[in-house]
Design an enzyme around this catalytic site. Structure first.
Site, PDB file in Angstrom:
ATOM      1  N   ARG A 140       0.837  -1.194   0.000  1.00 29.93           N
ATOM      2  CA  ARG A 140       0.000   0.000   0.000  1.00 29.93           C
ATOM      3  C   ARG A 140       0.874   1.247   0.000  1.00 29.93           C
ATOM      4  O   ARG A 140       1.808   1.351   0.803  1.00 29.93           O
ATOM      5  CB  ARG A 140      -0.903  -0.015   1.231  1.00 29.93           C
ATOM      6  CG  ARG A 140      -2.005   1.019   1.119  1.00 29.93           C
ATOM      7  CD  ARG A 140      -3.075   0.750   2.093  1.00 29.93           C
ATOM      8  NE  ARG A 140      -2.589   0.930   3.462  1.00 29.93           N
ATOM      9  CZ  ARG A 140      -3.384   1.044   4.497  1.00 29.93           C
ATOM     10  NH1 ARG A 140      -4.674   0.957   4.336  1.00 29.93           N
ATOM     11  NH2 ARG A 140      -2.897   1.209   5.699  1.00 29.93           N
ATOM     12  N   THR A 163      -1.185   7.689  -0.790  1.00 29.38           N
ATOM     13  CA  THR A 163      -2.424   7.665  -1.579  1.00 29.38           C
ATOM     14  C   THR A 163      -3.372   6.549  -1.119  1.00 29.38           C
ATOM     15  O   THR A 163      -4.538   6.542  -1.493  1.00 29.38           O
ATOM     16  CB  THR A 163      -2.099   7.413  -3.063  1.00 29.38           C
ATOM     17  OG1 THR A 163      -1.483   6.114  -3.162  1.00 29.38           O
ATOM     18  CG2 THR A 163      -1.147   8.451  -3.605  1.00 29.38           C
ATOM     19  N   ASP A 175       1.750  -9.295  13.138  1.00 29.36           N
ATOM     20  CA  ASP A 175       2.220  -9.071  11.765  1.00 29.36           C
ATOM     21  C   ASP A 175       2.790 -10.386  11.237  1.00 29.36           C
ATOM     22  O   ASP A 175       3.831 -10.863  11.707  1.00 29.36           O
ATOM     23  CB  ASP A 175       3.296  -7.973  11.765  1.00 29.36           C
ATOM     24  CG  ASP A 175       3.721  -7.629  10.338  1.00 29.36           C
ATOM     25  OD1 ASP A 175       4.108  -8.554   9.594  1.00 29.36           O
ATOM     26  OD2 ASP A 175       3.668  -6.453   9.978  1.00 29.36           O
ATOM     27  N   ASP A 180       6.437 -10.367  10.016  1.00 29.50           N
ATOM     28  CA  ASP A 180       7.406 -10.278  11.117  1.00 29.50           C
ATOM     29  C   ASP A 180       7.462 -11.594  11.903  1.00 29.50           C
ATOM     30  O   ASP A 180       8.541 -12.035  12.309  1.00 29.50           O
ATOM     31  CB  ASP A 180       7.023  -9.137  12.068  1.00 29.50           C
ATOM     32  CG  ASP A 180       7.267  -7.767  11.444  1.00 29.50           C
ATOM     33  OD1 ASP A 180       7.809  -7.709  10.327  1.00 29.50           O
ATOM     34  OD2 ASP A 180       6.887  -6.765  12.079  1.00 29.50           O
TER      35      ASP A 180
HETATM   36  N1  URA Z   1      -1.342  -8.116   8.191  1.00 27.47           N
HETATM   37  C1  URA Z   1      -0.772  -8.804   9.205  1.00 27.47           C
HETATM   38  O1  URA Z   1       0.338  -9.302   9.080  1.00 27.47           O
HETATM   39  N2  URA Z   1      -1.465  -8.903  10.362  1.00 27.47           N
HETATM   40  C2  URA Z   1      -2.671  -8.352  10.535  1.00 27.47           C
HETATM   41  O2  URA Z   1      -3.246  -8.506  11.612  1.00 27.47           O
HETATM   42  C3  URA Z   1      -3.244  -7.649   9.461  1.00 27.47           C
HETATM   43  C4  URA Z   1      -2.559  -7.542   8.306  1.00 27.47           C
END
Ligand code: URA
Length: 211
Positions: free
Chosen positions: A103, A107, A201, A204
Site C-alpha cells: 500500500r 495515496t 504481523d 514479522d
Molecule cells: N497483516 C498482518 O500481518 N497482520 C494483521 O493482523 C493484518 C494484516
C-alpha cells in the site's frame, strides 16, 4: 464468492499455536507450512484432473493426474512466501508465480512493485496465498490483476480473515468467481488494520522481526 472456513481440530490447534506471541519464528514457519497443507487439501478438492495410465508391479490401471494447464500458485510478497512451501508440497506439479504488492501510505492505493507471472493466464486455475485477509485491499487488487490476465478461476488461501475484509471482498468481486479458504474469521480489525485477536504481523512473525 464462496467462503470456506476449514473447521478441523488440527487446523484449530495449529492456529492457536500460531496466535501465541511466545511462538518463535522457527516454529511459526513450520506450523504455517503445516496449516497451509491442511487448507490446501480442502482448497484443491475440485481442482481439474485427468486420467493417466499407470503400471503397478502387478497390472496396468487408470490413475489421476492434475490436468494441464497446471495450476498456478501465486504467493503475495512478503508474507505469502511463508505459505509457498506447504502449498507446493501438496501440489508439487503446480507452477509458481510471484506478485509483490504494497500500500502506498500517501495515496492508500495498492501498488504492484514486483510481478513474475506468465503473460497469459487463459484457462489457468490460480491459487493466491496471503496469510492475513485484513482490509482486503491487496487481495482484491491481486484477484482483479489475475482475471485481467485471463485466469479462469481464482482460489485464495489465507490463514486468518477479518469480517471487514471478507465483506469487502464479497462486495468488490461480485462478478468474479472466487473461492476463499481460511482457518478462521476473527472478531474485527483494530485502528491500525490489524486483525483482532489475530496473530500479529504475519511477515514479522515468519521472518523474525517481531518485538
Ligand atoms: N497483516 C498482518 O500481518 N497482520 C494483521 O493482523 C493484518 C494484516
Amino acid at each position: 464468492m464462496r467462503l470456506h472456513v476449514v473447521d478441523h481440530p488440527l487446523v484449530a490447534h495449529k492456529l492457536t499455536v500460531l496466535r501465541d506471541r511466545r511462538t518463535p519464528s522457527m516454529i511459526f514457519r513450520q506450523l504455517a507450512e503445516e496449516l497451509v497443507m491442511l487448507l490446501a487439501y480442502e482448497a484443491t478438492r475440485d481442482v481439474a484432473v485427468e486420467s493417466v495410465q499407470v503400471e503397478t508391479p502387478v497390472a496396468t490401471t487408470t490413475g489421476t493426474t492434475l490436468a494441464r494447464p497446471r495450476p498456478l500458485v501465486v504467493p503475495i510478497l512478503r508474507a505469502g512466501l511463508g505459505m509457498l512451501e506447504g502449498m507446493t508440497k501438496m501440489a508439487p506439479s503446480a507452477e509458481v508465480g510471484f506478485l509483490g504488492m504494497a500500500r502506498n501510505e500517501e495515496t492508500l492505493d495498492i501498488v504492484t512493485y514486483a510481478e513474475r507471472l506468465p503473460a497469459d493466464l487463459t484457462g489457468r486455475h490460480v491459487f493466491v496465498l496471503d496469510p492475513m485477509l485484513a482490509t482486503g485491499g491487496t487481495l482484491i487488487e491481486a484477484i482483479r490483476f489475475l482475471y485481467e490476465r485471463g485466469a479462469e478461476r481464482v482460489t485464495c488461501i489465507c490463514l486468518l480473515g477479518a469480517p471487514e475484509g471478507v465483506a469487502r471482498l464479497e462486495e468488490a468481486l461480485g462478478e468474479h468467481d472466487v473461492d476463499l479458504y481460511l482457518a478462521a474469521v476473527d472478531e474485527r480489525l483494530d485502528e491500525r488494520s490489524y486483525i483482532v485477536p489475530g496473530l500479529g504481523d504475519a511477515g514479522d512473525r515468519l521472518y523474525g522481526l517481531a518485538e
